[in-house]
Each structure stands twice: as C-alpha cells, then as structure tokens.
Write a protein that holds these residues in place. Structure first.
Motif, mmCIF file in Angstrom:
data_model
loop_
_atom_site.group_PDB
_atom_site.id
_atom_site.type_symbol
_atom_site.label_atom_id
_atom_site.label_comp_id
_atom_site.label_asym_id
_atom_site.label_seq_id
_atom_site.Cartn_x
_atom_site.Cartn_y
_atom_site.Cartn_z
ATOM 1 N N ASN A 79 0.860 -1.181 0.000
ATOM 2 C CA ASN A 79 0.000 0.000 0.000
ATOM 3 C C ASN A 79 0.899 1.235 0.000
ATOM 4 N N ASN A 80 1.236 1.670 -1.209
ATOM 5 C CA ASN A 80 2.161 2.789 -1.351
ATOM 6 C C ASN A 80 1.464 4.094 -1.733
ATOM 7 N N ALA A 81 0.301 4.005 -2.359
ATOM 8 C CA ALA A 81 -0.382 5.230 -2.795
ATOM 9 C C ALA A 81 -0.588 6.161 -1.610
ATOM 10 N N GLY A 82 -0.210 7.405 -1.784
ATOM 11 C CA GLY A 82 -0.329 8.377 -0.697
ATOM 12 C C GLY A 82 0.020 9.744 -1.223
ATOM 13 N N GLY A 83 0.335 10.641 -0.308
ATOM 14 C CA GLY A 83 0.727 11.967 -0.769
ATOM 15 C C GLY A 83 0.403 13.038 0.235
ATOM 16 N N ALA A 84 1.037 14.189 0.026
ATOM 17 C CA ALA A 84 0.834 15.352 0.874
ATOM 18 C C ALA A 84 0.322 16.501 0.013
ATOM 19 N N VAL A 85 -0.493 17.352 0.639
ATOM 20 C CA VAL A 85 -1.030 18.523 -0.054
ATOM 21 C C VAL A 85 -0.843 19.740 0.840
ATOM 22 N N GLY A 86 -0.043 20.684 0.388
ATOM 23 C CA GLY A 86 0.113 21.938 1.108
ATOM 24 C C GLY A 86 0.994 21.861 2.341
ATOM 25 N N SER A 87 1.299 23.043 2.864
ATOM 26 C CA SER A 87 2.116 23.139 4.075
ATOM 27 C C SER A 87 1.662 24.305 4.948
ATOM 28 N N ASP A 88 0.362 24.577 4.902
ATOM 29 C CA ASP A 88 -0.178 25.683 5.684
ATOM 30 C C ASP A 88 -0.253 25.324 7.160
ATOM 31 N N MET A 101 -5.826 14.212 1.832
ATOM 32 C CA MET A 101 -4.718 13.426 2.401
ATOM 33 C C MET A 101 -5.235 12.246 3.211
ATOM 34 N N TYR A 102 -6.289 12.456 3.976
ATOM 35 C CA TYR A 102 -6.847 11.358 4.771
ATOM 36 C C TYR A 102 -7.432 10.281 3.852
ATOM 37 N N GLU A 103 -8.098 10.720 2.803
ATOM 38 C CA GLU A 103 -8.719 9.769 1.878
ATOM 39 C C GLU A 103 -7.692 8.820 1.270
ATOM 40 N N VAL A 104 -6.565 9.362 0.801
ATOM 41 C CA VAL A 104 -5.608 8.501 0.116
ATOM 42 C C VAL A 104 -4.713 7.745 1.091
ATOM 43 N N ASN A 105 -4.277 8.393 2.172
ATOM 44 C CA ASN A 105 -3.325 7.772 3.091
ATOM 45 C C ASN A 105 -3.961 6.811 4.090
ATOM 46 N N MET A 178 13.477 11.674 4.673
ATOM 47 C CA MET A 178 13.659 12.526 3.497
ATOM 48 C C MET A 178 14.026 11.703 2.267
ATOM 49 N N VAL A 179 13.071 11.584 1.359
ATOM 50 C CA VAL A 179 13.283 10.857 0.102
ATOM 51 C C VAL A 179 13.075 11.836 -1.048
ATOM 52 N N LYS A 180 14.055 11.963 -1.905
ATOM 53 C CA LYS A 180 13.930 12.858 -3.044
ATOM 54 C C LYS A 180 13.442 12.085 -4.255
ATOM 55 N N THR A 181 12.202 12.331 -4.634
ATOM 56 C CA THR A 181 11.639 11.745 -5.848
ATOM 57 C C THR A 181 11.231 12.883 -6.770
ATOM 58 N N GLU A 182 10.874 12.534 -7.993
ATOM 59 C CA GLU A 182 10.626 13.588 -8.972
ATOM 60 C C GLU A 182 9.310 14.317 -8.747
ATOM 61 N N GLU A 183 8.420 13.786 -7.902
ATOM 62 C CA GLU A 183 7.091 14.372 -7.835
ATOM 63 C C GLU A 183 6.574 14.713 -6.440
ATOM 64 N N PHE A 184 6.948 13.963 -5.404
ATOM 65 C CA PHE A 184 6.255 14.080 -4.115
ATOM 66 C C PHE A 184 6.193 15.512 -3.595
ATOM 67 N N SER A 185 7.345 16.136 -3.362
ATOM 68 C CA SER A 185 7.352 17.485 -2.785
ATOM 69 C C SER A 185 6.857 18.521 -3.780
ATOM 70 N N LEU A 186 7.126 18.305 -5.075
ATOM 71 C CA LEU A 186 6.653 19.248 -6.088
ATOM 72 C C LEU A 186 5.128 19.293 -6.100
ATOM 73 N N LYS A 187 4.493 18.132 -5.994
ATOM 74 C CA LYS A 187 3.032 18.083 -5.921
ATOM 75 C C LYS A 187 2.535 18.731 -4.633
ATOM 76 N N ARG A 188 3.236 18.467 -3.546
ATOM 77 C CA ARG A 188 2.813 19.016 -2.260
ATOM 78 C C ARG A 188 2.735 20.540 -2.306
#
Length: 249
Positions: A79-88, A101-105, A178-188
């Motif tokens: 179960n890898n699908a996940g993600g972060a949205v925003g940093s407010d 975030m709750y829905e996917v994680n 801290m994992v640097k991937t091409e999309e995670f933080s950019l999407k966040r």
C-alpha cells in the motif's frame, strides 16, 4: 515463464511505487502495477512483465476491479499510494486538503487491504507492507494535515497486525524520512519549484526511491515466520525531522 508469486503495488506510476514494482519484479514476482495514471503503469508493466491496472485507491469501484483482476491468491500487497497537499499552518489550513490526504493515506489503505485480504490469506503466507512516513511519528510546523494522515497509516497498520495475529499474513510498515523523488514534494507545493528545491537544499545525499524499494524487497523476502513490524529509514544527514545536515558553498 510467468512467476507463481504475485504482488500488488499501489501508486506505482512514479517514485517509490515505481521503484518497488521494479524491485519485486526482479525478485521474481508478477507485479500488478496500480495507479491512477494508466499510461504510466502500462509502460512500467510492459517493461517488467507485469500487469497494469488503472486504480484510484479512494474509489471502491476501482479497488473492486483491481481485486477481480488479481484473483483468488496474492502473496504481497504494498500500500504505497499516498501523498501530501500543502504546508499551511493549522490556522490557515484548507479542510479540503486535509480530506484529500486522509482519503488517500488512510481510507485508500482500508479500501485496498479490505478488498485483497481474502487473497492474501488464501496464499498461506501473505505480506502487507504499508508505506508510512517519519511524519507518522512526529509533528512539525506546517505539516499537521499530512502528519495526522500518516499517523493514521501507522495506527491502521498496528491495528491490522493485532487483528490478523492468527492469520497467515504479516503486516509491516516502512516509514521513510527525506526521500527525493521527482514528484512528491513538487506536488505538495502545487508545482512551486523554489519550495521543492528548498526541502533538499544543501543535503548531499537524500534517500532515493530505490532505497525504499530495496527495504521493501528485503521485508517481503524474509522467511514467512519473520515479521518486520516497522522499519524507519532516513538519510544519514537527517538525524530527526528538524535536524538536517546541510552544506552550502
């Protein structure tokens, strides 16, 4: 000759999910590569000899279709699908971001695990690996929505292990730092390259997706009686969420 070992990896269209699908294929698994972006998983599945399934883990219909494609027996679920949205900060947070975030994680993990658990039990030695985060263990400013969701991932994992203690299914969590991937933080950060760059600024060697895939490959290939409850993985430069060694010229 097709493998008789079967794995499902969600969120397989990029990053950790893609790297994990490649690693499990190298370990001899037939991998069902599941993600929302059909073109990406189709290309990946073709390359590794797996099966592509377009699947949004927050959709019960999509997940039911995934379970039908997998069939009656499954050895490994990641179960890898996940993600972060925003940093407010909490005071300015958008509830819709938190819900997403709750829905996917959390709900996504529930949906997929529930649908595929019978096949994991039927294998006689199933393994569930939930990809959590160090954010599921500590709070930090601007991260409340994501840390709350990833704490949820961790607690779901712990509860599932308790509930399945008498079943032939192992339950593990991989918690990367801290994992640097091409999309995670950019999407966040909504595509804000400057904010993305700031996360990794001065860090010579953050983790990469293959580091986490390597750990997942190790966990799922332990003897069936060995359960790795959790594995927290950080780059050497990251002693804690707030303590990162950065070197600037």
């Amino acid at each position: 000759m097709p493998s008789n070992k079967v794995a499902v990896v969600t969120g397989a269209s990029s990053g950790i999910g893609e790297a994990t699908a490649r690693r499990l294929a190298a370990e001899g698994f037939h991998v069902f590569c599941a993600a929302r972006r059909a073109d990406r998983v189709e290309a990946l599945a073709s390359e590794i000899g797996g099966t592509a399934v377009r699947c949004d883990v927050t959709s019960t219909e999509d997940v039911a279709a995934l379970a039908e494609r997998v069939g009656e027996r499954l050895d490994v679920l990641v179960n890898n699908a996940g993600g972060a949205v925003g940093s407010d900060p909490v005071a300015q947070a958008d509830p819709q971001d938190w819900r997403a975030m709750y829905e996917v994680n959390v709900i996504g993990v529930l949906n997929v695990t529930k649908a595929l658990l019978p096949a994991l039990v039927a294998s006689g030695a199933g393994t569930i690996v939930n990809v959590g985060s160090t954010a599921g263990r500590i709070a930090y400013e601007g991260g409340a929505g994501y840390t709350a969701a990833k704490h949820g991932t961790q607690v779901v994992t712990e509860t599932l292990r308790l509930e399945l203690y008498d079943q032939p299914v192992r339950v593990s969590e991989i918690a990367p730092g801290m994992v640097k991937t091409e999309e995670f933080s950019l999407k966040r950060f909504g595509g804000d390259q400057e904010k993305y760059d700031a996360v990794y600024a001065g860090v010579a060697e953050p983790l990469v997706a293959e580091d986490i895939a390597d750990a997942i490959g190790w966990v799922v290939t332990r003897p069936p009686h060995v359960n790795v409850d959790e594995l927290v993985i950080r780059p050497r430069a990251q002693a804690a969420q707030h303590k990162v060694h950065r070197v600037f010229d």
